[in-house]
Design a protein around this motif. Structure first.
Motif, PDB file in Angstrom:
ATOM      1  N   GLU A   1      -0.098  -4.177   3.266  1.00 50.61           N
ATOM      2  CA  GLU A   1       1.294  -3.895   3.600  1.00 50.61           C
ATOM      3  C   GLU A   1       2.163  -4.218   2.399  1.00 50.61           C
ATOM      4  O   GLU A   1       1.758  -4.996   1.527  1.00 50.61           O
ATOM      5  CB  GLU A   1       1.767  -4.778   4.759  1.00 50.61           C
ATOM      6  CG  GLU A   1       0.999  -4.597   6.039  1.00 50.61           C
ATOM      7  CD  GLU A   1       1.350  -5.663   7.074  1.00 50.61           C
ATOM      8  OE1 GLU A   1       1.794  -6.767   6.699  1.00 50.61           O
ATOM      9  OE2 GLU A   1       1.191  -5.377   8.267  1.00 50.61           O
TER      10      GLU A   1
ATOM     11  N   SER B   1       6.113  -3.182   5.675  1.00 53.08           N
ATOM     12  CA  SER B   1       5.851  -1.759   5.867  1.00 53.08           C
ATOM     13  C   SER B   1       4.764  -1.616   6.921  1.00 53.08           C
ATOM     14  O   SER B   1       4.196  -2.598   7.394  1.00 53.08           O
ATOM     15  CB  SER B   1       5.357  -1.143   4.550  1.00 53.08           C
ATOM     16  OG  SER B   1       4.056  -1.636   4.255  1.00 53.08           O
TER      17      SER B   1
ATOM     18  N   CYS C   1       6.301   3.440  -1.070  1.00 48.22           N
ATOM     19  CA  CYS C   1       5.025   2.746  -1.259  1.00 48.22           C
ATOM     20  C   CYS C   1       3.900   3.767  -1.427  1.00 48.22           C
ATOM     21  O   CYS C   1       3.795   4.720  -0.649  1.00 48.22           O
ATOM     22  CB  CYS C   1       4.736   1.850  -0.059  1.00 48.22           C
ATOM     23  SG  CYS C   1       6.019   0.607   0.240  1.00 48.22           S
TER      24      CYS C   1
ATOM     25  N   GLU D   1       4.478   5.677   2.489  1.00 47.68           N
ATOM     26  CA  GLU D   1       5.592   5.306   3.360  1.00 47.68           C
ATOM     27  C   GLU D   1       6.855   5.113   2.537  1.00 47.68           C
ATOM     28  O   GLU D   1       6.805   4.626   1.402  1.00 47.68           O
ATOM     29  CB  GLU D   1       5.284   4.014   4.115  1.00 47.68           C
ATOM     30  CG  GLU D   1       6.382   3.587   5.063  1.00 47.68           C
ATOM     31  CD  GLU D   1       6.033   2.381   5.926  1.00 47.68           C
ATOM     32  OE1 GLU D   1       6.977   1.765   6.439  1.00 47.68           O
ATOM     33  OE2 GLU D   1       4.846   2.066   6.094  1.00 47.68           O
TER      34      GLU D   1
ATOM     35  N   MET E   1      10.251   2.974   3.060  1.00 50.24           N
ATOM     36  CA  MET E   1      10.972   1.980   3.845  1.00 50.24           C
ATOM     37  C   MET E   1      12.464   2.217   3.597  1.00 50.24           C
ATOM     38  O   MET E   1      12.882   2.392   2.458  1.00 50.24           O
ATOM     39  CB  MET E   1      10.562   0.570   3.417  1.00 50.24           C
ATOM     40  CG  MET E   1       9.085   0.281   3.595  1.00 50.24           C
ATOM     41  SD  MET E   1       8.548  -1.256   2.793  1.00 50.24           S
ATOM     42  CE  MET E   1       9.363  -2.490   3.815  1.00 50.24           C
TER      43      MET E   1
END
Length: 148
Positions: free
Chosen positions: A63, A75, A101, A109, A111
């Motif tokens: 993460e 995340s 990311c 991802e 965020m």
């Protein structure tokens, strides 16, 4: 754990920041580890400010963690590690409120609504094993850069 002596990296609003690392862990499930920026601490997993990748004992998932000492945000799963296999992880903060990311060059991802840590942090990394066996951590590189 290894960390730079002194907290010398300050993220600044309006300045993009990048973090990239390549690492492997001999037992991806039975390890706690972090790589990135954090407030200096004898226990970096519990540092009060963090901008880093992490994995916790009992899971091989990775993460991204942003903790500004008020709000601790993780995340979703960025990657699932395999034992003794290198993985490249990267994060990019847009200088405003988003962190992208990546795992092995693929955007996983974004965020949003992120408030980055507002105090200086140190570059750090480290791992502890979650079992009584001997484990090996290999960190090929850590790259951290900020727009000037």
């Amino acid at each position: 754990w290894a960390q730079k002596i002194g907290e010398t990296f300050l993220m600044a609003s309006g300045k993009q920041t990048w973090l990239k690392t390549r690492l492997s862990i001999s037992d991806a499930t039975q390890s706690d580890w972090v790589v990135g920026l954090h407030s200096t601490s004898t226990t970096p997993l519990a540092a009060t400010m963090r901008w880093l990748f992490k994995s916790e004992d009992g899971a091989a998932t990775v993460e991204f963690n942003n903790d500004n000492n008020t709000t601790d945000t993780d995340s979703g799963t960025i990657a699932t590690m395999s034992d003794a296999t290198f993985i490249e992880l990267a994060a990019h903060w847009d200088g405003v409120n988003k962190i992208k990311c990546y795992a092995d060059g693929v955007l996983v991802e974004t965020m949003t609504s992120i408030t980055i840590p507002g105090a200086e942090m140190a570059v750090g990394f480290g791992a502890i094993n979650g079992s009584a066996s001997v484990e090996t951590t290999n960190v090929d590189y850590i790259f951290i850069a900020q727009e000037r």
